[in-house]
Design an enzyme around this catalytic site. Structure first.
Site, PDB file in Angstrom:
ATOM      1  N   ASP A 159       0.761   4.032   0.377  1.00 15.28           N
ATOM      2  CA  ASP A 159       1.459   3.223   1.369  1.00 15.28           C
ATOM      3  C   ASP A 159       2.742   3.981   1.743  1.00 15.28           C
ATOM      4  O   ASP A 159       2.757   4.751   2.719  1.00 15.28           O
ATOM      5  CB  ASP A 159       1.752   1.837   0.755  1.00 15.28           C
ATOM      6  CG  ASP A 159       2.673   0.960   1.588  1.00 15.28           C
ATOM      7  OD1 ASP A 159       3.127   1.412   2.653  1.00 15.28           O
ATOM      8  OD2 ASP A 159       2.964  -0.188   1.185  1.00 15.28           O
ATOM      9  N   GLY A 198       1.387  -5.144   5.522  1.00 18.18           N
ATOM     10  CA  GLY A 198       2.254  -6.160   6.116  1.00 18.18           C
ATOM     11  C   GLY A 198       3.681  -5.971   5.668  1.00 18.18           C
ATOM     12  O   GLY A 198       3.937  -5.386   4.600  1.00 18.18           O
ATOM     13  N   ASN A 240       4.481  -0.399  -5.560  1.00 13.94           N
ATOM     14  CA  ASN A 240       5.698  -0.016  -4.827  1.00 13.94           C
ATOM     15  C   ASN A 240       6.533   1.017  -5.592  1.00 13.94           C
ATOM     16  O   ASN A 240       7.738   0.839  -5.792  1.00 13.94           O
ATOM     17  CB  ASN A 240       6.555  -1.245  -4.477  1.00 13.94           C
ATOM     18  CG  ASN A 240       5.919  -2.112  -3.410  1.00 13.94           C
ATOM     19  OD1 ASN A 240       5.429  -3.196  -3.707  1.00 13.94           O
ATOM     20  ND2 ASN A 240       5.877  -1.631  -2.181  1.00 13.94           N
ATOM     21  N   SER A 286      -0.926 -10.928  -0.076  1.00 18.05           N
ATOM     22  CA  SER A 286      -0.161 -10.183  -1.072  1.00 18.05           C
ATOM     23  C   SER A 286       0.678 -11.167  -1.879  1.00 18.05           C
ATOM     24  O   SER A 286       1.441 -11.945  -1.310  1.00 18.05           O
ATOM     25  CB  SER A 286       0.733  -9.175  -0.355  1.00 18.05           C
ATOM     26  OG  SER A 286       1.586  -8.538  -1.267  1.00 18.05           O
ATOM     27  N   ASP A 321      -0.477  -3.455  -6.205  1.00 19.53           N
ATOM     28  CA  ASP A 321       0.504  -2.625  -5.498  1.00 19.53           C
ATOM     29  C   ASP A 321       1.754  -2.495  -6.357  1.00 19.53           C
ATOM     30  O   ASP A 321       2.381  -3.502  -6.705  1.00 19.53           O
ATOM     31  CB  ASP A 321       0.860  -3.284  -4.156  1.00 19.53           C
ATOM     32  CG  ASP A 321       1.806  -2.439  -3.308  1.00 19.53           C
ATOM     33  OD1 ASP A 321       2.144  -1.317  -3.721  1.00 19.53           O
ATOM     34  OD2 ASP A 321       2.200  -2.921  -2.222  1.00 19.53           O
ATOM     35  N   LYS A 332      -4.024  -9.450  -3.427  1.00 21.13           N
ATOM     36  CA  LYS A 332      -3.283  -8.258  -3.880  1.00 21.13           C
ATOM     37  C   LYS A 332      -2.139  -8.728  -4.762  1.00 21.13           C
ATOM     38  O   LYS A 332      -1.376  -9.608  -4.369  1.00 21.13           O
ATOM     39  CB  LYS A 332      -2.769  -7.496  -2.660  1.00 21.13           C
ATOM     40  CG  LYS A 332      -1.636  -6.506  -2.946  1.00 21.13           C
ATOM     41  CD  LYS A 332      -1.402  -5.597  -1.752  1.00 21.13           C
ATOM     42  CE  LYS A 332       0.075  -5.387  -1.473  1.00 21.13           C
ATOM     43  NZ  LYS A 332       0.302  -4.519  -0.300  1.00 21.13           N
ATOM     44  N   LEU A 333      -2.064  -8.147  -5.950  1.00 19.88           N
ATOM     45  CA  LEU A 333      -0.981  -8.513  -6.876  1.00 19.88           C
ATOM     46  C   LEU A 333       0.052  -7.405  -6.918  1.00 19.88           C
ATOM     47  O   LEU A 333      -0.293  -6.219  -7.037  1.00 19.88           O
ATOM     48  CB  LEU A 333      -1.527  -8.707  -8.294  1.00 19.88           C
ATOM     49  CG  LEU A 333      -2.582  -9.791  -8.500  1.00 19.88           C
ATOM     50  CD1 LEU A 333      -2.945  -9.863  -9.991  1.00 19.88           C
ATOM     51  CD2 LEU A 333      -2.066 -11.147  -8.004  1.00 19.88           C
ATOM     52  N   LYS A 334       1.308  -7.803  -6.849  1.00 21.81           N
ATOM     53  CA  LYS A 334       2.387  -6.838  -7.049  1.00 21.81           C
ATOM     54  C   LYS A 334       2.491  -6.597  -8.550  1.00 21.81           C
ATOM     55  O   LYS A 334       2.446  -7.558  -9.341  1.00 21.81           O
ATOM     56  CB  LYS A 334       3.689  -7.425  -6.520  1.00 21.81           C
ATOM     57  CG  LYS A 334       3.717  -7.547  -5.001  1.00 21.81           C
ATOM     58  CD  LYS A 334       3.766  -6.175  -4.363  1.00 21.81           C
ATOM     59  CE  LYS A 334       3.980  -6.257  -2.865  1.00 21.81           C
ATOM     60  NZ  LYS A 334       3.995  -4.926  -2.243  1.00 21.81           N
ATOM     61  N   GLU A 362      -2.284   0.649  -5.277  1.00 27.05           N
ATOM     62  CA  GLU A 362      -1.455   1.111  -4.162  1.00 27.05           C
ATOM     63  C   GLU A 362      -0.128   1.673  -4.671  1.00 27.05           C
ATOM     64  O   GLU A 362       0.570   1.023  -5.452  1.00 27.05           O
ATOM     65  CB  GLU A 362      -1.225  -0.106  -3.249  1.00 27.05           C
ATOM     66  CG  GLU A 362      -0.472   0.162  -1.967  1.00 27.05           C
ATOM     67  CD  GLU A 362      -0.345  -1.130  -1.131  1.00 27.05           C
ATOM     68  OE1 GLU A 362      -1.092  -2.109  -1.368  1.00 27.05           O
ATOM     69  OE2 GLU A 362       0.520  -1.171  -0.246  1.00 27.05           O
ATOM     70  N   LYS A 368       0.762   0.938   8.143  1.00 26.52           N
ATOM     71  CA  LYS A 368       1.778   0.009   8.650  1.00 26.52           C
ATOM     72  C   LYS A 368       2.441   0.682   9.841  1.00 26.52           C
ATOM     73  O   LYS A 368       3.093   1.722   9.683  1.00 26.52           O
ATOM     74  CB  LYS A 368       2.847  -0.244   7.588  1.00 26.52           C
ATOM     75  CG  LYS A 368       2.405  -1.071   6.397  1.00 26.52           C
ATOM     76  CD  LYS A 368       3.558  -1.214   5.411  1.00 26.52           C
ATOM     77  CE  LYS A 368       3.118  -2.008   4.191  1.00 26.52           C
ATOM     78  NZ  LYS A 368       4.073  -1.839   3.076  1.00 26.52           N
TER      79      LYS A 368
END
Ligand code: SMG
Ligand code: MG
Length: 369
Positions: A239, A291, A191, A135, A189, A161-163, A214, A263
Site C-alpha cells: 500500500d 480507502g 501500516n 477495514s 494490514d 480487513k483487520l489492522k 498489507e 489509492k
C-alpha cells in the site's frame, strides 16, 4: 477548459467510531475539499491526507499550502487545460501526490460534468456495482473487536480487513477467523509496524488462510517485503510503498508484492491510478481499491475506479454509514454487500454546500489567478 478560481474548504467530520491503526487513533476526519470553478462549470475533489504526517509524509496543512502556493499558480497559468495535462503540468512540484490528486479530482469532475460523462465511464468501469469489504481498526479488546466484526458481517460486508501491529496480531486474527468461519474473506494490514526481524513471527499468520498481508514494513523497505514474500505463503500486498507506476512495476518484478492496493490519493490521482491498474492487469497482478475514510466525494470516485476490470479483489470501499452519521453528499448504502457505481455526470454525487458551511473548521480560502 480554463480554471478560473479554486476554493479550499476545511471541514471536521466526526467518525461514528474511532479508527485505530498501528500509527494512531482518529476520532474525526479533518477534510480538505477543493472546489474548482472553470469556464464550463464547477468540480469538487477531496484531499485524503490526514491531520498529521503519519500514514505518509503528507498532511492537511501541508497540502493546503502546496496547493495554494505551488500547484494553483500552475493551474491558473495553463489554458486550455484538461485533466490529462495535469501530471505533466504538476511535474515541477516533487511529490505532494495527495495535494495533486485532490486538484486532479476536482478538474476531472468539472470536465466530466461539462461533457455529461460519468467517472465510471471515463475511467473504463465494467461493473455497475462493486463488492465491498470493510477495514476494522485496532480495538480496546478482542471481545469488542469480535462484536464489531460480527456487526459488519451481519451488515453484509463480504471481506474483513483487520489492522494489526506487534502485540495485536495472531490472537485477534485467530479469534476473528474462528468467528467468521472459513467462507468470509479475511486480510490484515500492518501500516508499516513491523521490521525484518518479525518475518518468522508473521509466518504464523499463514495458519489463518488470509487473502493477503498489507504493508508490514517501512514504505521504502522493498527488500524486506521480498524476503517476507519468499518466507510465507500468505500473499504480500503493498500500500504505502506504491506511489507510482514505476515503483509498482519494480516491486512486482522484484517479487515484493503479488497484489496491489490502489489509492488514487497516494499515487497522485485517478489517471495515475488507472495507469497502475493497467500495468498490473498486464502482469496478472490483482488490485483492489483502498480507502482513506473518504467523504461521499472521494467515495463516489473510488467506487467508479473499483468497477474497472482489474479490481478483482474487494476494496475498502465501505458504505457511508461505516464512517459518518451524515455525509456531505447523498450516502452510499450497502445493498447485498455491494455499492452501486454512480452513473451521473462527473462523480455523480451532489455536494451539500450547506453542510460544508456548517462543519467548516476554518474560513474557506478563495484562490484566483
Ligand atoms: O476508508 O475504510 C477506509 C479505511 C481503510 O484501512 C484503511 N485505510 O492503510 O489502508 C490503509 C488505511 C489507511 C487509513 S489512514 C486514515
Ligand atoms: Mg493499508
Amino acid at each position: 477548459m480554463k480554471v478560473e478560481s479554486i476554493t479550499l474548504h476545511r471541514i471536521g467530520m466526526p467518525l461514528v467510531r474511532p479508527f485505530e491503526t498501528s500509527f494512531g487513533r482518529e476520532t474525526a476526519r479533518d477534510v480538505l475539499l477543493v472546489q474548482v470553478r472553470t469556464d464550463t462549470g464547477d468540480g469538487w475533489g477531496e484531499c485524503v491526507a490526514g491531520s498529521t504526517p503519519s500514514y505518509s509524509s503528507e498532511y492537511v496543512d501541508g497540502c493546503a499550502h502546496v496547493i495554494e502556493n505551488h500547484l494553483a499558480p500552475l493551474l491558473f497559468g495553463a489554458s486550455p487545460l484538461s485533466a490529462t495535462d495535469l501530471e505533466r503540468l504538476f511535474a515541477p512540484v516533487v511529490g505532494h501526490r495527495m495535494a495533486k490528486a485532490a486538484l486532479e479530482a476536482a478538474v476531472l469532475d468539472a470536465e466530466l460534468r461539462a461533457s455529461g460523462t460519468s467517472f465510471a465511464r471515463y475511467l473504463g468501469a465494467v461493473r455497475s456495482e462493486v463488492d465491498c469489504g470493510v477495514s476494522v481498526g485496532i480495538s480496546p479488546s478482542i471481545n469488542e473487536l469480535l462484536t464489531e466484526v460480527q456487526g459488519y458481517v451481519d451488515a453484509g460486508y463480504r471481506r474483513i480487513k483487520l489492522k494489526i501491529k506487534p502485540g495485536w496480531d495472531c490472537e485477534p486474527v485467530r479469534q476473528v477467523r474462528e468467528l467468521i468461519g472459513a467462507d468470509v474473506a479475511l486480510q490484515v494490514d500492518a501500516n508499516t509496524a513491523y521490521s525484518r526481524d518479525d518475518i518468522a513471527h508473521l509466518g504464523q499468520l499463514d495458519a489463518y488462510d488470509l487473502l493477503l498481508i498489507e504493508q508490514p514494513f517501512d514504505e521504502e523497505d522493498i527488500a524486506s517485503h521480498i524476503a517476507l514474500a519468499r518466507a510465507i505463503t500468505t500473499p504480500v500486498c503493498l500500500d504505502e510503498s506504491i506511489v507510482s507506476v514505476g515503483v509498482a512495476v519494480d516491486a512486482i518484478e522484484r517479487g515484493a508484492t503479488s497484489i496491489i492496493n490502489i489509492k488514487p490519493g497516494r499515487v497522485g490521482g485517478y489517471l495515475p491510478a488507472v495507469a497502475i491498474h493497467d500495468a498490473c492487469v498486464e502482469r496478472h497482478i490483482p488490485v483492489w481499491c483502498g480507502g482513506m475514510l473518504e467523504t461521499g466525494i472521494g467515495r463516489a470516485m473510488n467506487v467508479a475506479l473499483a468497477a474497472l476490470p482489474g479490481f478483482t479483489l474487494l476494496g475498502d470501499t465501505s458504505a457511508s454509514n461505516r464512517y459518518y452519521a451524515e455525509d456531505i453528499t447523498e450516502p452510499f448504502v450497502l445493498s447485498n454487500g455491494r455499492l452501486a457505481v454512480p452513473t451521473g455526470p462527473g462523480s455523480g454525487v451532489t455536494v451539500r454546500v450547506d453542510l460544508i458551511r456548517q462543519w467548516a473548521t476554518e474560513q474557506s480560502r478563495h484562490l484566483s489567478a
